[in-house]
Design an enzyme around this catalytic site. Structure first.
Site, PDB file in Angstrom:
ATOM      1  N   GLY A 115     -20.343 -31.812-120.164  1.00 23.05           N
ATOM      2  CA  GLY A 115     -19.018 -32.409-120.330  1.00 23.05           C
ATOM      3  C   GLY A 115     -18.987 -33.259-121.584  1.00 23.05           C
ATOM      4  O   GLY A 115     -19.722 -33.010-122.537  1.00 23.05           O
ATOM      5  N   GLU A 116     -18.114 -34.253-121.602  1.00 26.73           N
ATOM      6  CA  GLU A 116     -17.931 -35.179-122.730  1.00 26.73           C
ATOM      7  C   GLU A 116     -17.295 -34.520-123.951  1.00 26.73           C
ATOM      8  O   GLU A 116     -17.074 -35.173-124.953  1.00 26.73           O
ATOM      9  CB  GLU A 116     -19.261 -35.824-123.173  1.00 26.73           C
TER      10      GLU A 116
END
Length: 345
Positions: A310-311
């Site tokens: 993610g991120e």
């Protein structure tokens, strides 16, 4: 909300395709790199697109559904990771620096007070409600989060961005993402729900049951895209939707990251179907159902590196590839310029 979006420029697309046909290489020999360059030409309205100028916005929020025990990590980690972003210690910080991308971190709904951090403070509420039991958000809260994302896109574009990447931080957010994907694609939880941050078999089964509860709660109801986000989404997911939509309104495409980003993209397409024309998929993650979500979006990922962070990390890792695609399109000589014989007509 205005759901009418502009179309990519077909004249610029055709001009870019014509240029690709006379560059010093067999036609099509650079594969998808050619397609990428031509898509950017259509997005920018230029036969030769301007160099890549990417901007990443990481939206952070907490999720009430964590009280069901669906995550391997406690909710407090959301705020702790935002502090890590602010200190420059996360993967997305390294990737943004390494690719020259503008990076912004936005608190749209973290449960703890982060007001001391040097980030964008746009908290709509301190986390969503438990979507297994009730609507995660009100429609007004979704609309506020959409505007948070839209404002982030406007800041990035005003600063010169011509490609947007939305990242996420929210412990438990693979659960609302799975619920959204199931609702918007009609796939069942057993094929969409995955291990997220690495849950064990028992917790995976629990996640599937929790997503099933949420879907059953809204079964048979007519929901538009905003209502769907309210019932099954989260604040950072809604902000990502607003980010994508505002980019498209301003003729700036978005590079989609992983599972959560795909859920946001599907919700965005449910709100404004024309958004699909402004999306490019970066990678296929390890999360169950991500490939199915990409198929529903009619997107083919550029790479499959086994990522599940993610991120915005998977999208950021693809930025050098996109940059090279544009540089090849702009910098290669034509057959005439190079004095190289083309194949006979």
């Amino acid at each position: 909300m205005n759901t009418t979006l502009p179309h990519p420029d077909s004249v610029a697309l055709n001009a870019a395709l014509a240029r690709q046909a006379i560059l010093t290489k067999p036609t099509g020999s650079l594969g998808r790199l050619e397609d990428i360059a031509c898509r950017f030409a259509a997005w920018q309205g230029r036969a030769v697109p301007a160099p890549l100028s990417p901007a990443i916005a990481v939206f952070a929020a907490d999720h009430g559904v964590c009280e069901e025990g669906v995550s391997a990590y406690p909710s407090v980690v959301t705020g702790e990771m935002v502090k890590n972003f602010a200190a420059g210690g996360a993967a997305i910080n390294v990737l943004a620096k390494g690719t020259g991308a503008r990076l912004e971190v936005v608190d749209v709904g973290v449960a703890v007070d982060l007001s001391q951090l040097p980030i964008v403070h746009a908290k709509v509420r301190a986390g969503s409600r438990n979507l297994a039991r009730e609507a995660a958000l009100t429609r007004a809260e979704v609309e506020a989060a959409l505007e948070v994302g839209a404002a982030a896109a406007r800041r990035a574009i005003a600063d010169g961005a011509n490609l947007l990447v939305a990242g996420d931080m929210g412990i438990g957010n693979t659960t609302p993402s799975a619920a959204l994907i199931c609702r918007l694609t009609a796939y069942s939880p057993d094929v969409i729900v995955g291990r997220g941050t690495g849950v064990d078999d028992a917790t995976l089964q629990l996640k599937q049951q929790v997503v099933g509860l949420a879907l059953n709660r809204v079964a048979g109801r007519q929901l538009d895209g905003i209502d769907t986000l309210a019932e099954l989404g989260g604040l950072e997911i809604a902000a990502m939707v607003g980010f994508y939509l505002e980019g498209a309104r301003q003729r700036v495409p978005s590079l989609i990251d992983g599972f959560i980003a795909c859920a946001a993209a599907l919700a965005g397409v449910a709100i404004a179907p024309g958004l699909r024309d402004w999306l490019l998929a970066s990678h296929r993650s390890q999360e169950n159902g991500h490939g199915l979500a990409l198929t529903a979006l009619q997107l083919e990922p550029l790479v499959d590196l086994g990522l599940r962070l993610g991120e915005g990390s998977g999208a950021a890792a693809c930025l050098p590839l996109l940059r090279l695609a544009l540089e090849l399109h702009a910098g290669m000589a034509t057959f005439t310029e190079a004095g190289v014989s083309d194949k006979p007509a």
